[in-house]
Scaffold this motif. Sequence first.
Motif, PDB file in Angstrom:
ATOM      1  N   LYS A   9      -5.243 -12.102 -12.516  1.00  0.00           N
ATOM      2  CA  LYS A   9      -4.045 -12.062 -13.339  1.00  0.00           C
ATOM      3  C   LYS A   9      -4.330 -12.808 -14.633  1.00  0.00           C
ATOM      4  N   GLU A 260      10.269  -8.762 -16.517  1.00  0.00           N
ATOM      5  CA  GLU A 260       9.869  -9.214 -15.189  1.00  0.00           C
ATOM      6  C   GLU A 260       8.464  -8.728 -14.860  1.00  0.00           C
ATOM      7  N   GLU A 261       8.168  -7.493 -15.241  1.00  0.00           N
ATOM      8  CA  GLU A 261       6.841  -6.946 -14.978  1.00  0.00           C
ATOM      9  C   GLU A 261       5.777  -7.667 -15.807  1.00  0.00           C
ATOM     10  N   ASN A 264       4.907 -10.472 -13.778  1.00  0.00           N
ATOM     11  CA  ASN A 264       4.165 -10.057 -12.583  1.00  0.00           C
ATOM     12  C   ASN A 264       2.690  -9.801 -12.890  1.00  0.00           C
ATOM     13  N   ARG A 265       2.430  -9.326 -14.092  1.00  0.00           N
ATOM     14  CA  ARG A 265       1.060  -8.943 -14.446  1.00  0.00           C
ATOM     15  C   ARG A 265       0.247 -10.068 -15.087  1.00  0.00           C
ATOM     16  N   GLY A 466       5.123 -16.942 -14.456  1.00  0.00           N
ATOM     17  CA  GLY A 466       4.189 -16.034 -13.792  1.00  0.00           C
ATOM     18  C   GLY A 466       3.366 -16.714 -12.723  1.00  0.00           C
ATOM     19  N   THR A 467       3.614 -18.010 -12.491  1.00  0.00           N
ATOM     20  CA  THR A 467       2.952 -18.773 -11.437  1.00  0.00           C
ATOM     21  C   THR A 467       3.816 -19.972 -11.090  1.00  0.00           C
TER      22      THR A 467
END
Length: 491
Positions: A9, A260-261, A264-265, A466-467
Amino acid sequence: MKQNPKSLKPVILLNIDSLMPEPLEVAIQTGQAPALQYLMENGNYIPNMVTSFPTMSVTIDSSLLTGSYADKHHIPGLNWFDDSRKEIINYGTGFRETFRLGMRRSIHNMIYRLNNEHMSSEVTTIYEELADRGIASASINSFVYRGNTPQRLRVPRLFTTLTRFKNGEWTTEATNIFSLGTFSKLRPWGVATQIAAGNYKFTARELRYLIRKNKLPGFTFCVFQDLDARIHLKGPMDIKGITKIDKEIQKVLNLYPSWEEALNRNVWLVMGDNGHSPTGKRYRDFTIDLRKTLKKYRISRLERSVSKKDQLVLCVNQRMAYIYVLDEQLPLSAVVEKLKNDQRIDIIAWKNGDLIHVESGMRKGSLHYRPGGEYKDVYDQTWSMEGNPELLDLNLTNEKVLSYGDYPDALIRLHSVLHSHSGRFIVVNAKPGCEFKAQATPSHLSGAAHGSLHKQESFVPLMIAGTSEKPIFTRVVDLKEFIIRLIQYQG
């Protein structure tokens, strides 16, 4: 260069020069920064990350990328003196000052020598360590970029007279994906809007290009520089610059099916590098002219080489300064006594071996300290000291626990700059509202300035989305370990 076979990621770090907690929070609370609000509300927010010292971008970015303070990476400020070469090293402090020193020399220092000569070979950058693991990196619009991939710096013919690059080109060691405005572009058709680097729109466009082309590497470092110039003129609470940069970040997030994506990425980090102190309006009250304070000594002049007759060299970094004592017959204590007569100088420090001495123009007494000893601070660093701890606003408990007040992580940050390069010199720090001046130094009256050890310039915000991972300590110098851990954790 191979990417992680487990499809890691990507980590994207957006460094907004001079982003500060309070104006950031105001911009978010008033709905003027929706992208930053989304990242803050859907991640972790740390408002008090401690930056390095002096609080100037080249030193801060060097600490961020190497995970060390200036005593290890050897980039001691935007303006310093190389005692071995008897040469002032200036990376671009202002037109008048750099013009007198030599524009070609300053640009060459900033674009090339900082990374290829001045930064210590004893430290490694994030880029170099990730490359050793087979993970690619990108540097966009950062003057601190050292990697291990040869890259060509290209100068348009119009500007070749301003550089020392042969035939308008030079090979440097950088990241394998490298963008620096006019000198190196990812988009062949991209236009850099500043001579040395791109503005915030250029930075965002280069990042969007990587995302569109599906070329994001394991780590991408982007610098947005424009906010700093606005704050110097308009003061710390100006938020128009934050709003403009936020619009560009919105465009980046809009490249994904949803915000949101985007989380996620990728892992998204957004930070400031230094704060600002509002400056006063009256030159006489708020400008500390070191030439007048030290007028009894022979001070070198910018337009000529340092000579054997010169006793002092002055290198100002806005609200901090280095005072180099070249005359071996002149004791540092004599210069310190002159400086102590100015109550606008809150810290005066110098070294004797590994022992740091601290005095002040504002407070009485002295403080002496060195690493290792009975006191342990909040960063698990140990110290021995004697004297007046109020000089650095230190809080010492009966249990030998040490905490910091107005000068965060002051002991190691002060120790590091005093061991960052060779020579006999004194470090001075201005109280809030004031800044130093020497010959042709830029002035920021009625605006804001930085450079000092004070918390106004030392606390910066960090958003992590994202983490769920966090740095071990809330310091910029600990981000290298954090970023590498993020990428290793995914692998």
